[in-house]
Design an enzyme around this catalytic site. Structure first.
Site, PDB file in Angstrom:
ATOM      1  N   GLU A  62      16.355  72.502 -55.483  1.00 31.31           N
ATOM      2  CA  GLU A  62      16.088  72.073 -54.113  1.00 31.31           C
ATOM      3  C   GLU A  62      14.656  71.542 -53.967  1.00 31.31           C
ATOM      4  O   GLU A  62      14.411  70.525 -53.312  1.00 31.31           O
ATOM      5  CB  GLU A  62      16.320  73.258 -53.185  1.00 31.31           C
ATOM      6  N   ASP A 123      23.345  71.290 -52.207  1.00 30.71           N
ATOM      7  CA  ASP A 123      22.379  70.670 -51.302  1.00 30.71           C
ATOM      8  C   ASP A 123      21.310  69.921 -52.082  1.00 30.71           C
ATOM      9  O   ASP A 123      20.936  68.790 -51.730  1.00 30.71           O
ATOM     10  CB  ASP A 123      21.767  71.695 -50.358  1.00 30.71           C
TER      11      ASP A 123
END
Length: 377
Positions: A62, A123
């Site tokens: 991330e 994500d």
């Protein structure tokens, strides 16, 4: 323009209506001071984003993804390349076309360095693909666009599933999110609708339109009383249920704060934006009444605990602006001045997203495209 001095109300009426890009800014650095400080503090020369102060000096996929995005917003192509190369070499076993990035890297128990958990995080994968797609468009780099398409194919193949009544939906990762044959564990903050919209319009695979649709349904339905959860259980028979198995115990906090962040940054002409803001309005009301966002909140009982860090205030700036909460915006800006976000990777990343958007360093188009200041007319 000094937004604070000019007044929040004036700023709200002066949001730039960016509709396209201009070749005039193609080689112009935006000189984004907050990005420069983030890069110097958290990114080493090789392109690794370090969670400074963590026990294992760890790196998250991330963090690499966010750094790619911020570097593009700042028109910092050398940093973009360094982050991309480190990610591919260390999180993807040397080949981003063959492996989605491992989500966690750091110092092992025996003192060596490497992957600590090889599972990927969807994500991060979405943000990496998006940064590459937008970098390819803005910098006219065909290689980036091709990489983005390959990653999109792997996301569809490895990180989605067919959910009854929802259709093709994004899972948080390939492994560990289907606790039973009729249940799935989902994370609404993993589904930025800007990104989903861009891929639904730019990718040839029609499954992205299904993913965009199911993502909106998940984000909306998971906010049972208007508060986004960190994690949610989807049951094929019972629908959405609070996830009581994890550390969060049915609460919304450090993951969920991003749901409001992503929603606030949607272009005003994005379909369903108004309905989404209305669904999440209880958070805007809570911040207005309490003076600060909660660190976490029980999404069923709507009962909060202690105040959240000031980085949560930064993350909520776009959401409060989109909700026309002028006085609450002013309060959160004052809180940021009085209590700057902590010197931690995640706090600073939230601040770059929220304050960077608020200060006009970038916007998202109605089609989900990135509109950085340096590329606008």
């Amino acid at each position: 323009m000094n937004i604070v001095c000019a007044g929040v109300a004036g700023w709200l009426t002066a949001l730039p209506a960016w509709t396209g890009t201009s070749s005039k800014g193609a080689n112009k650095s935006s000189h984004w001071p907050a990005w420069k400080a983030f890069r110097q503090r958290f990114i080493n020369d090789a392109g690794r984003v370090i969670d400074v102060g963590s026990e294992r000096s760890q790196t998250f996929s991330e963090g690499q993804a966010y750094a790619l995005f911020f570097a593009l917003v700042a028109n910092d192509r050398p940093a973009f390349e360094a982050v991309l190369h480190w990610t591919e070499d260390n999180l993807c076993r040397g080949d981003l076309t063959a492996h989605l990035p491992a989500w966690l890297w750091g110092r092992r128990d025996d003192g060596t360095w490497g992957i600590l958990d090889s599972n990927s995080a969807s994500d991060a994968d979405l943000w990496i693909a998006y940064a590459l797609a937008q970098g390819g468009r803005l910098w006219n780099e065909r290689r980036y666009r091709a990489l983005a398409s390959v990653i999109c194919e792997r996301i569809v193949r490895e990180e989605t599933d067919q959910l009854p009544n929802l259709g093709t939906s994004l899972l948080p990762g390939p492994v560990g999110f289907v606790p039973g044959g009729d249940r799935w564990r989902l994370n609404p903050s993993y589904m930025p609708l800007q990104l989903m919209r861009w891929f639904s319009l730019s990718e040839t695979d029609p499954v992205w339109r299904q993913l965009a649709s199911s993502s909106l349904k998940i984000i909306t339905a998971a906010a049972i009383k208007g508060f986004a959860p960190d994690w949610i259980i989807y049951d094929s028979q019972q629908g959405f249920l609070p996830d009581l198995s994890g550390l969060e115990k049915g609460r919304g906090g450090y993951n969920a704060i991003r749901v409001y962040l992503w929603a606030g940054m949607l272009h005003p002409n994005t379909p369903a934006r108004s309905a989404l803001l209305k669904t999440l309005a209880p958070m805007a009301r809570y911040v207005r009444e309490q003076g600060q966002p909660p660190e976490s909140i029980d999404v069923i009982e709507a009962r909060a605990d202690q105040p959240g860090p000031s980085s949560f205030s930064a993350a909520l700036l776009p959401f409060l602006a989109a909700s026309a909460q002028t006085s609450t915006l002013r309060t959160q800006l004052a809180r940021l001045t009085a209590k700057p976000p902590t010197d931690q990777y995640y706090s600073q990343a939230l601040t770059l997203f929220g304050r960077g958007w608020f200060d006009g360093w970038y916007r998202f188009g109605a089609d989900g495209s990135l509109k950085p200041r340096w590329a606008t007319a």
